[in-house]
Motif scaffolding. Structure first.
Motif, short mmCIF file in Angstrom:
data_model
loop_
_atom_site.label_atom_id
_atom_site.label_comp_id
_atom_site.label_asym_id
_atom_site.label_seq_id
_atom_site.Cartn_x
_atom_site.Cartn_y
_atom_site.Cartn_z
N GLY A 83 42.79 33.05 34.32
CA GLY A 83 41.68 33.99 34.50
C GLY A 83 41.64 35.03 33.40
N GLY A 84 40.48 35.10 32.72
CA GLY A 84 40.31 36.04 31.61
C GLY A 84 39.31 37.12 31.96
N GLU A 141 31.54 39.64 30.56
CA GLU A 141 31.59 40.31 31.86
C GLU A 141 30.17 40.42 32.38
C1 LIG Z 1 29.37 46.26 42.93
C2 LIG Z 1 30.77 46.44 42.43
C3 LIG Z 1 31.13 47.62 41.79
C4 LIG Z 1 32.43 47.81 41.36
N1 LIG Z 1 32.76 48.99 40.75
C5 LIG Z 1 34.03 49.20 40.35
C6 LIG Z 1 34.39 50.42 39.72
O1 LIG Z 1 33.55 51.29 39.48
N2 LIG Z 1 35.70 50.60 39.37
C7 LIG Z 1 36.64 49.64 39.60
O2 LIG Z 1 37.82 49.87 39.27
N3 LIG Z 1 36.32 48.47 40.18
C8 LIG Z 1 35.05 48.22 40.55
N4 LIG Z 1 34.71 47.03 41.13
C9 LIG Z 1 35.75 46.00 41.31
C10 LIG Z 1 36.03 45.25 40.02
O3 LIG Z 1 34.83 44.74 39.50
C11 LIG Z 1 36.99 44.08 40.26
O4 LIG Z 1 38.07 44.50 41.05
C12 LIG Z 1 37.54 43.55 38.95
O5 LIG Z 1 36.50 43.17 38.08
C13 LIG Z 1 38.46 42.35 39.22
O6 LIG Z 1 38.90 41.82 38.02
P1 LIG Z 1 39.73 40.45 38.02
O7 LIG Z 1 39.98 40.15 36.59
O8 LIG Z 1 40.88 40.57 38.97
O9 LIG Z 1 38.78 39.37 38.67
P2 LIG Z 1 37.38 38.70 38.07
O10 LIG Z 1 36.62 39.76 37.40
O11 LIG Z 1 36.82 37.99 39.22
O12 LIG Z 1 37.94 37.73 36.98
C14 LIG Z 1 38.52 36.49 37.31
C15 LIG Z 1 38.42 35.59 36.08
O13 LIG Z 1 39.11 34.38 36.37
C16 LIG Z 1 38.29 33.29 36.01
N5 LIG Z 1 38.65 32.19 36.89
C17 LIG Z 1 38.42 32.09 38.23
N6 LIG Z 1 38.92 30.95 38.71
C18 LIG Z 1 39.49 30.30 37.66
C19 LIG Z 1 40.19 29.06 37.53
N7 LIG Z 1 40.40 28.27 38.60
N8 LIG Z 1 40.66 28.71 36.31
C20 LIG Z 1 40.47 29.52 35.21
N9 LIG Z 1 39.79 30.70 35.29
C21 LIG Z 1 39.33 31.09 36.49
C22 LIG Z 1 36.87 33.78 36.19
O14 LIG Z 1 35.92 33.04 35.43
C23 LIG Z 1 36.99 35.23 35.72
O15 LIG Z 1 36.82 35.35 34.33
C24 LIG Z 1 33.40 46.80 41.56
C25 LIG Z 1 33.05 45.60 42.17
C26 LIG Z 1 31.74 45.41 42.60
C27 LIG Z 1 31.37 44.12 43.28
#
Ligand SMILES: Cc1cc2nc3c(=O)[nH]c(=O)nc-3n(C[C@H](O)[C@H](O)[C@H](O)COP(=O)(O)OP(=O)(O)OC[C@H]3O[C@@H](n4cnc5c(N)ncnc54)[C@H](O)[C@@H]3O)c2cc1C
Length: 398
Positions: free
Chosen positions: A13-14, A43
């Motif tokens: 996951g990136g 993003e």
């Molecule tokens: C409306 C809204 C507002 C928000 N506002 C805020 C804020 O103001 N401040 C804050 O801190 N947080 C906020 N958040 C939360 C924040 O957006 C998320 O917690 C954060 O983006 C999570 O990042 P992540 O990298 O863990 O997951 P994701 O952003 O979901 O990234 C996961 C990555 O893994 C990849 N992936 C998935 N499955 C696989 C697979 N099987 N193999 C390879 N790659 C895969 C995906 O393509 C993606 O690139 C908000 C969320 C929402 C919905």
């Protein structure tokens, strides 16, 4: 100083979590490979609020110049009433955060943050078009299998693959929980709503069953907004899709002119059904662990998901850096035992806000507003004043 061969670390996951981890590992002198399912990095077109607990870490990773050049530093966060926009509470951010916490509070476009992370990584750190379908853990290594039939082998694997995490399935058989809420997200040209951006602020209007948030991003040129709507309205439970500005306007009919003016300035919106999951007891096996939304997906009602992911990433990189030969599994336990209590609390409070923010007008709402209007200056210290690197030095794994 480590005496063994450094572990081979694979990150699935990136997103913001996986890329921050990759950078933190790189800065700690450890190599890793990120496997991202998408054909190109990027993003969603929306904003994100970054707390001092995360910005201090991003600055230490060398991102301060990039962040300062694109982020907005809001002066304050204001909660307001839905009907007349009267102020319920005003908490200072801006200079106050820098003085009290030694780090700023940023409002930033996600693409700007994502780009800053990617540009700081060494070339080739991310393999695209790599959808992981399975992680097979053996006694000495983990084999990752991808949808295109390819494989990769690593000593440790980190699932940073978001709320639908494949890696999480190695630990628990749970499913995302629909919150009963959906959100419209969009960006508006700030020149169309000058009164709202004259002083940069995070503004939240609370009303019966729904709330509306907006703040400037991209050096103040755009205003990011997030508008919740109850389930049953347009959008249902679908994960994400193109929304219609007209439906959003209808959902906020009768709200104050400040809110309707932002909606009036929007050209397009996306619609997301909001899900989270319950906190889980374990994030790690011997060689696999979770990070960010895959570990603790939460509702966005504290704006903390990305902040917690950034804290996770720096903590995990430090635990892996400090691990000696044969201590991989102990390093994952140390990471998880530090992080789980804090992220669990934030997950629970985020859920709690979905009730508190949406009270119908009446006695309970007046009580809530009165309490919010008496903010204690130290009320946010536990959240913003936290330094995960200091916490790790005094942490005893349980
Ligand atoms: C409306 C809204 C507002 C928000 N506002 C805020 C804020 O103001 N401040 C804050 O801190 N947080 C906020 N958040 C939360 C924040 O957006 C998320 O917690 C954060 O983006 C999570 O990042 P992540 O990298 O863990 O997951 P994701 O952003 O979901 O990234 C996961 C990555 O893994 C990849 N992936 C998935 N499955 C696989 C697979 N099987 N193999 C390879 N790659 C895969 C995906 O393509 C993606 O690139 C908000 C969320 C929402 C919905």
């Amino acid at each position: 100083m480590r005496k063994d061969t450094p572990p081979r670390i694979a990150v699935v996951g990136g997103g913001l979590a996986g890329l921050t981890l990759a950078l933190a590992l790189h800065r700690a002198g450890l190599e890793c490979r990120v496997y991202e399912q998408a054909p190109r990095l990027g993003e969603v077109g929306a904003g994100v609020q970054l707390s001092p607990s995360a910005t201090r870490l991003l600055h230490r990773l060398g991102l301060e110049p990039a962040l300062r050049s694109s982020a907005v530093l809001p002066e304050a966060m204001e909660f307001r009433r839905w009907a007349d926009s009267s102020v319920i509470s005003r908490g200072l951010l801006g200079k106050h955060c820098e003085e009290r916490y030694g780090a700023p509070y940023y409002a930033i476009h996600r693409a700007d943050l994502h780009r800053a992370l990617v540009e700081a990584l060494p070339a080739g750190a991310v393999r695209l078009d790599a959808r992981c379908t399975l992680a097979e853990e053996g006694p000495d290594e983990v084999v990752l299998r991808f949808a295109d039939g390819s494989e990769a082998v690593a000593d440790a694997v980190v699932g940073a693959d978001g709320i639908h995490s494949v890696l999480r399935q190695a630990l628990v058989a749970d499913r995302p929980r629909f919150s009963g809420q959906s959100v419209y997200r969009g960006l508006a040209d700030s020149r169309r709503i000058p009164a709202l951006v004259a002083e940069p602020r995070v503004l939240l209007w609370l009303g019966p069953g729904q709330h509306f948030v907006c703040y400037p991003v991209s050096g103040g040129r755009l205003v990011n907004f997030v508008a919740t709507v109850p389930a049953g309205g347009p959008g249902g439970e679908s994960w994400s899709r193109r929304g219609r500005v007209a439906d959003l306007a209808e959902a906020y009919e009768g709200w104050c002119a400040d809110v309707t003016s932002v909606i009036g300035a929007a050209e397009q919106v996306s619609l997301w059904a909001l899900h989270d999951r319950d906190p889980i007891e374990r994030w790690s096996t011997g060689r696999i662990t979770l990070l960010g939304d895959s570990a603790h997906p939460m509702l966005p009602f504290m704006g903390q998901g990305a902040n917690q992911a950034i804290e996770d990433a720096v903590a995990l990189a430090a635990c892996l850096r400090d691990a000696g030969p044969g201590e991989l599994s102990a390093a994952l336990r140390r990471y998880e035992s530090l992080r789980r209590p804090r992220t669990t609390l934030v997950q629970e409070r985020s859920r709690g806000n979905s009730t508190a923010f949406h009270l119908p007008d009446g006695a309970a709402q007046r009580e809530r507003d009165a309490a919010m209007g008496r903010p204690a200056p130290e009320g946010q210290d536990w959240l913003h004043g936290y330094d995960v690197e200091s916490a790790l030095t005094s942490h005893q794994p349980t």
